[in-house]
Design an enzyme around this catalytic site. Structure first.
Site, PDB file in Angstrom:
ATOM      1  N   HIS A 192       0.870  -1.181   0.000  1.00 49.96           N
ATOM      2  CA  HIS A 192       0.000   0.000   0.000  1.00 49.96           C
ATOM      3  C   HIS A 192       0.908   1.233   0.000  1.00 49.96           C
ATOM      4  O   HIS A 192       2.011   1.188   0.567  1.00 49.96           O
ATOM      5  CB  HIS A 192      -0.834  -0.045   1.288  1.00 49.96           C
ATOM      6  CG  HIS A 192      -1.907   0.991   1.374  1.00 49.96           C
ATOM      7  ND1 HIS A 192      -1.659   2.292   1.736  1.00 49.96           N
ATOM      8  CD2 HIS A 192      -3.241   0.912   1.176  1.00 49.96           C
ATOM      9  CE1 HIS A 192      -2.799   2.965   1.756  1.00 49.96           C
ATOM     10  NE2 HIS A 192      -3.772   2.155   1.421  1.00 49.96           N
ATOM     11  N   ASP A 212       2.608  -4.152   8.131  1.00 53.63           N
ATOM     12  CA  ASP A 212       1.406  -3.360   7.907  1.00 53.63           C
ATOM     13  C   ASP A 212       0.218  -4.299   8.118  1.00 53.63           C
ATOM     14  O   ASP A 212      -0.096  -5.120   7.253  1.00 53.63           O
ATOM     15  CB  ASP A 212       1.443  -2.810   6.473  1.00 53.63           C
ATOM     16  CG  ASP A 212       0.152  -2.125   6.081  1.00 53.63           C
ATOM     17  OD1 ASP A 212      -0.770  -2.064   6.914  1.00 53.63           O
ATOM     18  OD2 ASP A 212       0.075  -1.640   4.926  1.00 53.63           O
ATOM     19  N   GLN A 265      -4.990  -4.716   6.960  1.00 53.01           N
ATOM     20  CA  GLN A 265      -6.019  -5.600   6.397  1.00 53.01           C
ATOM     21  C   GLN A 265      -6.185  -6.897   7.173  1.00 53.01           C
ATOM     22  O   GLN A 265      -7.052  -7.696   6.844  1.00 53.01           O
ATOM     23  CB  GLN A 265      -5.674  -5.936   4.936  1.00 53.01           C
ATOM     24  CG  GLN A 265      -5.792  -4.776   3.978  1.00 53.01           C
ATOM     25  CD  GLN A 265      -7.237  -4.294   3.826  1.00 53.01           C
ATOM     26  OE1 GLN A 265      -8.185  -5.035   4.038  1.00 53.01           O
ATOM     27  NE2 GLN A 265      -7.391  -3.036   3.469  1.00 53.01           N
ATOM     28  N   LYS A 295     -10.826  -0.149  10.158  1.00 49.42           N
ATOM     29  CA  LYS A 295     -10.912  -1.344   9.302  1.00 49.42           C
ATOM     30  C   LYS A 295     -11.387  -2.555  10.092  1.00 49.42           C
ATOM     31  O   LYS A 295     -11.452  -3.666   9.579  1.00 49.42           O
ATOM     32  CB  LYS A 295      -9.556  -1.642   8.668  1.00 49.42           C
ATOM     33  CG  LYS A 295      -9.134  -0.552   7.677  1.00 49.42           C
ATOM     34  CD  LYS A 295      -8.040  -1.037   6.790  1.00 49.42           C
ATOM     35  CE  LYS A 295      -7.401   0.099   6.029  1.00 49.42           C
ATOM     36  NZ  LYS A 295      -8.137   0.452   4.811  1.00 49.42           N
ATOM     37  N   CYS A 344      -4.728   2.349  -4.001  1.00 54.35           N
ATOM     38  CA  CYS A 344      -3.585   2.836  -3.198  1.00 54.35           C
ATOM     39  C   CYS A 344      -2.360   1.930  -3.329  1.00 54.35           C
ATOM     40  O   CYS A 344      -1.537   1.852  -2.403  1.00 54.35           O
ATOM     41  CB  CYS A 344      -3.936   3.002  -1.719  1.00 54.35           C
ATOM     42  SG  CYS A 344      -5.033   4.367  -1.387  1.00 54.35           S
TER      43      CYS A 344
END
Ligand code: PMP
Length: 407
Positions: free
Chosen positions: A121, A198, A201, A224, A365
């Site tokens: 991302h 990261d 998600q 999220k 993104c």
């Protein structure tokens, strides 16, 4: 495993019962941001209604209550991520800020290498590009064939002793694949690199243990995972957080200051400039409780049912290609696709107009991947526990009519 009670879950999301030109909305954009369940919005409102107070610094009753919310939230996030200590949780505005905080605060020397994957991302690529520019470090990109997935052996070949930082997604927002983070951490630690994950998600769709993964840093956003917008967290190993240069300085970050210089406070306060957002933190606690009440196996099975239905229907259509492995089980709640000859924006608008189906369009993104692959753009549908097979059917019906019209 008891299947999810979707009807009961949906009752917590009043927007799903709000008609849009005669149709109920089919919200298939949860990888962008999830809807917030009633207990979360209620917790935020109740906290705000109960009164304000500056957490950590005001000793009147309202201040003490706000401090208690901050501490409760920090402990809730610690437990949720299975971190060792509450001080290893730093509150920030979101995953983007968390990743910028790490990338701006890690000391690198000329010639050091930062290794990222080719599916990052923008939030886990641009900060490293800047760090490399500023420190004369090198940025190395490990390309991934998204159809076959991540290859640990190929990745290990990019891990030479110059690599000081490895930055990877836990789960890709481009194609939904999960990376073997524990294996990557083990390999990276062997060459003495730190691993920045990261997790934007991953959280909320599967249990995460930063200790089991062996991650040095782990970034997330609560919006999220059914929580409020504008707040996230950075987990960092205590000894690494101690050495991290703050991104912002000001209130909350110091024990003392003269006109010349500050004496910085210990972490996490040192890295949390400004008054903490107590109202949002109350929402974070509620979101963690709400997500924690779901059976992870049932969540996984539900997402797979939806993704399988979408994948089978889409792959049967002319001109449709998937970004990622064909097997829906490898893509969690994400199906990202493009229809040759149809701009993704047009398709997204049509889906919204005809069936009140909400999806993400564009380069998701992950611009660098689209540029490198020569893929102009795509439509991404992403599923959450409140979605139904009927909503998937509405998605595929519109795509079918468009694909056959021009095919
Ligand atoms: N990383 C990934 C994989 C994401 O999907 C997102 C959100 N699209 C981010 C980072 C950034 O999260 P936020 O915008 O909440 O900071």
């Amino acid at each position: 495993m008891t299947p999810l009670d979707t009807a009961r879950i949906r009752a917590d999301f009043p927007v799903l019962a709000t008609h849009q030109r005669g149709r109920l909305p089919a919200y298939l954009d949860s990888a962008c941001t999830t809807l917030r369940p009633e207990p979360v919005t209620r917790a935020i409102a109740e906290r705000a209604r109960a009164g304000a107070g500056c957490p950590g610094r005001a000793y009147h009753r309202l201040g003490r209550e706000a401090t208690a919310t901050l501490e409760e939230a920090r402990e809730a996030v610690r437990a949720f991520l299975d971190a060792g200590r509450a001080e290893e949780v730093v509150f920030v505005r979101g995953a983007t800020e968390a990743l910028n905080l790490v990338a701006s605060g890690l000391p690198l020397r000329p010639g050091d290498t930062v290794l990222v994957t080719g599916i990052e991302h923008n939030s886990n690529l641009l900060p490293w590009q800047r760090l490399a520019r500023r420190s004369a470090a090198r940025l190395r990109v490990h390309r991934i064939d998204v159809a076959t997935g991540f290859d640990p052996a190929a990745f290990a070949r990019d891990l030479d002793p110059s690599v000081r930082v490895v930055a990877i997604p836990h789960v890709s927002n481009l194609c939904g694949i999960e990376l073997p983070v524990a294996d990557v951490c083990e390999a990276a630690h062997r060459v003495g690199a730190v691993v920045v994950v990261d997790g934007a998600q991953a959280v909320g769709t599967r249990p995460v243990s930063v200790r089991a993964l062996g991650a040095d840093f782990y970034a997330l956003s609560f919006h999220k995972m059914m929580g409020p917008g504008g707040i996230g967290a950075l987990y960092g190993r205590a000894d690494l957080l101690d050495r991290l240069e703050p991104l912002l300085l000001g209130g909350n970050t110091v024990d003392d200051a003269t006109y010349e210089s500050p004496t910085l406070a210990p972490v996490p306060a040192r890295l949390e400039a400004g008054v903490p957002a107590a109202d949002l933190l109350a929402g974070v606690v509620a979101a963690i409780r709400w997500v924690g009440a779901l059976d992870p196996a049932a969540v996984r099975a539900h997402l797979l049912d939806l993704n399988r239905a979408a994948t089978v229907a889409l792959l049967a259509l002319p001109r449709v290609s998937l970004i990622g492995p064909p097997d829906p089980a490898a893509r969690g709640g994400i199906v990202n696709f493009h229809v040759r000859g149809v701009p993704s924006r047009d398709l997204a608008l049509l889906l919204d107009d005809r069936e009140a189906v909400m999806v993400r369009h564009g380069k998701q993104c992950v611009h660098a991947w689209y540029r490198a692959e020569g893929v102009p753009d795509s439509v991404r549908a992403s599923f959450a526990v409140y979605n139904t097979l009927d909503e998937v059917e509405r998605l595929t019906r519109v795509v079918r009519s468009v694909a056959s019209m021009i095919g």
